[in-house]
Design an enzyme around this catalytic site. Structure first.
Site, PDB file in Angstrom:
ATOM      1  N   ASP A 124      -8.962  -6.550  -4.120  1.00 24.92           N
ATOM      2  CA  ASP A 124      -8.566  -5.277  -3.505  1.00 24.92           C
ATOM      3  C   ASP A 124      -9.660  -4.232  -3.721  1.00 24.92           C
ATOM      4  O   ASP A 124      -9.990  -3.892  -4.849  1.00 24.92           O
ATOM      5  CB  ASP A 124      -7.259  -4.809  -4.136  1.00 24.92           C
ATOM      6  CG  ASP A 124      -6.589  -3.677  -3.371  1.00 24.92           C
ATOM      7  OD1 ASP A 124      -7.303  -2.927  -2.680  1.00 24.92           O
ATOM      8  OD2 ASP A 124      -5.362  -3.551  -3.479  1.00 24.92           O
TER       9      ASP A 124
ATOM     10  N   SER B 221       0.839  -1.192   0.000  1.00 23.58           N
ATOM     11  CA  SER B 221       0.000   0.000   0.000  1.00 23.58           C
ATOM     12  C   SER B 221       0.886   1.259   0.000  1.00 23.58           C
ATOM     13  O   SER B 221       1.695   1.446  -0.899  1.00 23.58           O
ATOM     14  CB  SER B 221      -0.956  -0.041   1.195  1.00 23.58           C
ATOM     15  OG  SER B 221      -1.949   0.940   1.083  1.00 23.58           O
TER      16      SER B 221
ATOM     17  N   HIS C 246      -6.640  -6.025   0.031  1.00 28.94           N
ATOM     18  CA  HIS C 246      -5.585  -5.016  -0.083  1.00 28.94           C
ATOM     19  C   HIS C 246      -4.347  -5.323   0.754  1.00 28.94           C
ATOM     20  O   HIS C 246      -3.242  -4.900   0.415  1.00 28.94           O
ATOM     21  CB  HIS C 246      -6.161  -3.656   0.320  1.00 28.94           C
ATOM     22  CG  HIS C 246      -5.220  -2.512   0.130  1.00 28.94           C
ATOM     23  ND1 HIS C 246      -4.699  -2.162  -1.098  1.00 28.94           N
ATOM     24  CD2 HIS C 246      -4.687  -1.626   1.028  1.00 28.94           C
ATOM     25  CE1 HIS C 246      -3.910  -1.110  -0.969  1.00 28.94           C
ATOM     26  NE2 HIS C 246      -3.880  -0.775   0.313  1.00 28.94           N
TER      27      HIS C 246
END
Length: 214
Positions: A156, A28, A186
């Site tokens: 995601d 991320s 995610h």
């Protein structure tokens, strides 16, 4: 607070360790920082897992991501006020895991407790949103000079692969690796730690055959 500030911090840590470069992996925002560190010449290889920053200054996808995090602000406020008691509320597990895993069961009770605690004590949340709003995403990806691996997650909800992979696939040099993990959200380390470990280690071994030999 911004990705550049976070990269500065990691650079200081590398300097303290006496490491000029290292194999850098990030998920991320951490993926964004990983590519930023590569741009600064601190990476031997870079692996971005569901990496953020895959946009230009005015990309619609950037504002989509920011909108998702703004929409999550009430949940953050509840976590800040109630702490662990927030998990007793109806649908709390479902709401808390939506941005993280493919299913609510993808995160254990202990892990979810840690997530709530982190969310309740994260002063950088809104600072990062403001910076992301006014700054461009990852730049100069076409000049990436080390082996790079972009790992996308099929389920995601934060940066869905169908809309958020193009910046990387169009910008990274030919020869970069792209992997799509099925059935995970995610933050796939919660749902598939073994698969993630294998992806990371096998890529590093390919980049540095002597690592496998040793």
């Amino acid at each position: 607070m911004s990705s550049a500030v976070l990269a500065d911090h990691v650079e200081r840590q590398l300097d303290e360790l006496g490491w000029e470069t290292s194999h850098i992996v990030g998920n991320s925002l951490g993926g964004w920082v990983a590519f930023e560190l590569e741009r600064r010449g601190r990476a031997r290889s870079v692996t971005g897992i569901a990496p953020a920053g895959g946009w230009t200054r005015w990309s619609p996808v950037k504002f989509e991501v920011i909108a998702k995090f703004i929409a999550g602000a009430p949940i953050l406020a509840v976590a800040h006020i109630l702490g662990q008691r927030a998990l007793r509320l109806p649908f709390s597990r479902l709401l808390a895991t939506l941005p993280i895993s493919a299913t609510p069961d993808g995160v254990s009770e202990r892990e979810l407790s840690g997530i709530i605690d982190d969310a309740a004590h994260c002063p950088a949340y809104f600072q990062l949103l403001v910076k992301a709003l006014v700054l461009p995403g990852l730049q100069e990806l076409e000049h990436t000079a080390v082996p790079s691996h972009v790992v996308l997650c099929e389920q995601d909800r934060v940066v869905p692969p169908s809309r958020f992979s193009r910046h990387f696939t169009d910008s990274l040099p030919a020869g970069h690796r792209l992997t799509v993990l099925d059935g995970v959200g995610h933050v796939p380390m919660f749902e598939a730690p073994g698969r993630i470990t294998e992806l990371i280690t096998s890529f590093i071994e390919e980049c540095c055959p002597h690592v496998r030999a040793s």
